[in-house]
Design an enzyme around this catalytic site. Structure first.
Site, mmCIF file in Angstrom:
data_model
loop_
_atom_site.group_PDB
_atom_site.id
_atom_site.type_symbol
_atom_site.label_atom_id
_atom_site.label_comp_id
_atom_site.label_asym_id
_atom_site.label_seq_id
_atom_site.Cartn_x
_atom_site.Cartn_y
_atom_site.Cartn_z
ATOM 1 N N SER A 152 -21.909 3.172 0.191
ATOM 2 C CA SER A 152 -21.992 3.777 1.143
ATOM 3 C C SER A 152 -22.980 4.761 1.501
ATOM 4 O O SER A 152 -23.321 5.268 2.762
ATOM 5 C CB SER A 152 -20.558 4.593 1.287
ATOM 6 O OG SER A 152 -20.591 5.541 0.341
ATOM 7 N N TYR A 189 0.825 -1.144 -0.118
ATOM 8 C CA TYR A 189 0.103 -0.134 0.037
ATOM 9 C C TYR A 189 0.834 1.071 -0.129
ATOM 10 O O TYR A 189 1.536 1.551 1.157
ATOM 11 C CB TYR A 189 -0.846 0.039 1.179
ATOM 12 C CG TYR A 189 -1.883 -1.056 1.485
ATOM 13 C CD1 TYR A 189 -2.074 -1.792 0.175
ATOM 14 C CD2 TYR A 189 -2.675 -1.141 2.418
ATOM 15 C CE1 TYR A 189 -3.171 -3.045 0.560
ATOM 16 C CE2 TYR A 189 -3.637 -2.033 2.637
ATOM 17 C CZ TYR A 189 -3.760 -2.802 1.817
ATOM 18 O OH TYR A 189 -4.871 -3.870 1.788
#
Length: 336
Positions: free
Chosen positions: A217, A56
């Site tokens: 979301s 990441y």
């Protein structure tokens, strides 16, 4: 903070975990100060499970977490508040392209050495290959991690995005505490074969993508997520021809959420948590506001009628588009 145990042999962790991938460029630009503040707020709220990957931001994310764990002069080191889950092995080039996976024993140990340095810790609580290396037997990869458990550098071994045959082979070498895999209202393939095997073997699940990368979301609008490096710019579910159908599912879910006076995100997270005490949702909050909203999901109680209504609004397999591009799906061991 509510807690759950990861499998029969794993650690007790918070009922929600924090996934930090979005803090290191995987979903477009992020704010470093806000990222640190969000990790800090998560630890202060009692979230213990912090998930990252050494790829990441090519180490950026681990260094960010390491800085947050130090906590500054007033708070002191907070390593004991965190259960660190780290994925390793994904290979990327300088242009951020994905070029494979390395699960060789020597690579396992080298990756771990770098991770310990970047995080500034002496052990990792759960260490896991990010994907299956088709060139290396999973027994060899897990065996190398097991050596690191014996040496004290790792506490527990996890897996990520692998199928039932790989799970059984790995578990025969060393107890596996959890499988990390995508699981959400619109991503339910794990229910067919993988989840029953996990429960047979006493292995927990950490569920990522519970909001489908923001799609369900309740905050995402068509046209967002197109910045350079943002996964959603090429994710099939966000593309024309699919995205409108998927957002229609979100609106159906919104009606149920509003009837319970909660947010869409909260009801989507609560649905995942309600699927079993052996499942820990990972929330990818990048800001304190989104973290606070996600924490509110712990207060949402879903009755049998609520669960039935949610699944009528968002039927299984109703999502348009696969969760990864076709080429990536072909290489996922969990899809076989």
């Amino acid at each position: 903070m509510q807690t759950r145990q990861l499998g029969k042999t794993g650690p007790v962790v918070s009922a929600l975990g924090l996934g930090t991938m979005g803090m290191s460029g995987m979903y477009g630009p992020s704010d470093r100060a806000e990222s640190l503040a969000t990790i800090d707020a998560a630890l202060e709220a009692g979230i213990t499970l912090i998930d990252t990957g050494d790829f990441y931001g090519m180490g950026h994310n681990e260094m960010l977490i390491g800085e947050a764990l130090k906590g500054g002069l007033l708070k002191g080191n907070r390593r004991d508040k965190a259960v660190l889950s780290v994925k390793f092995g994904a290979q990327r080039d300088p242009g951020a392209g994905w070029i494979g996976f390395d699960g060789r024993p020597a690579a396992v140990k080298t990756s771990l050495a770098y991770t310990l340095q970047r995080l500034g810790v002496d052990h990792i609580d759960i260490y896991r290959p990010a994907r299956l290396d088709p060139q290396v037997p999973i027994e060899d990869t897990v065996g190398a991690i097991a050596e690191m458990v014996q040496a004290g550098f790792v506490r527990h071994i996890g897996l990520s995005e692998v199928g039932v045959e790989t799970i059984r082979k790995a578990h025969a070498v060393h107890p596996i505490v959890d499988l990390q895999i995508e699981y959400a209202l619109i991503t339910r393939g794990v229910e067919d074969k993988i989840l029953p095997v996990l429960r047979e073997l006493g292995i927990g699940m950490t569920a990522y993508g519970v909001l489908s990368r923001g799609l369900i979301s309740g905050h995402w609008d068509k046209g967002q997520g197109q910045a350079k490096g943002d996964f959603r710019a090429y994710s099939p579910r966000f593309q024309d021809g699919n995205v409108d159908r998927n957002l229609a599912l979100v609106e159906a879910l919104r009606k149920i959420a509003e009837a319970k006076s909660v947010s869409v995100a909260q009801i989507a997270i609560a649905w995942v948590a309600a699927q079993g005490d052996d499942i820990v949702p990972l929330v990818g909050a990048r800001t304190r506001a989104r973290l606070s909203e996600s924490l509110g999901a712990l207060d949402v109680t879903l009755s049998a009628d609520d669960l039935a209504a949610i699944e009528r609004a968002v039927p299984r397999d109703a999502a348009a588009g696969t969760r990864y591009a076709e080429a990536q799906m072909a290489h996922l061991d969990s899809e076989r």
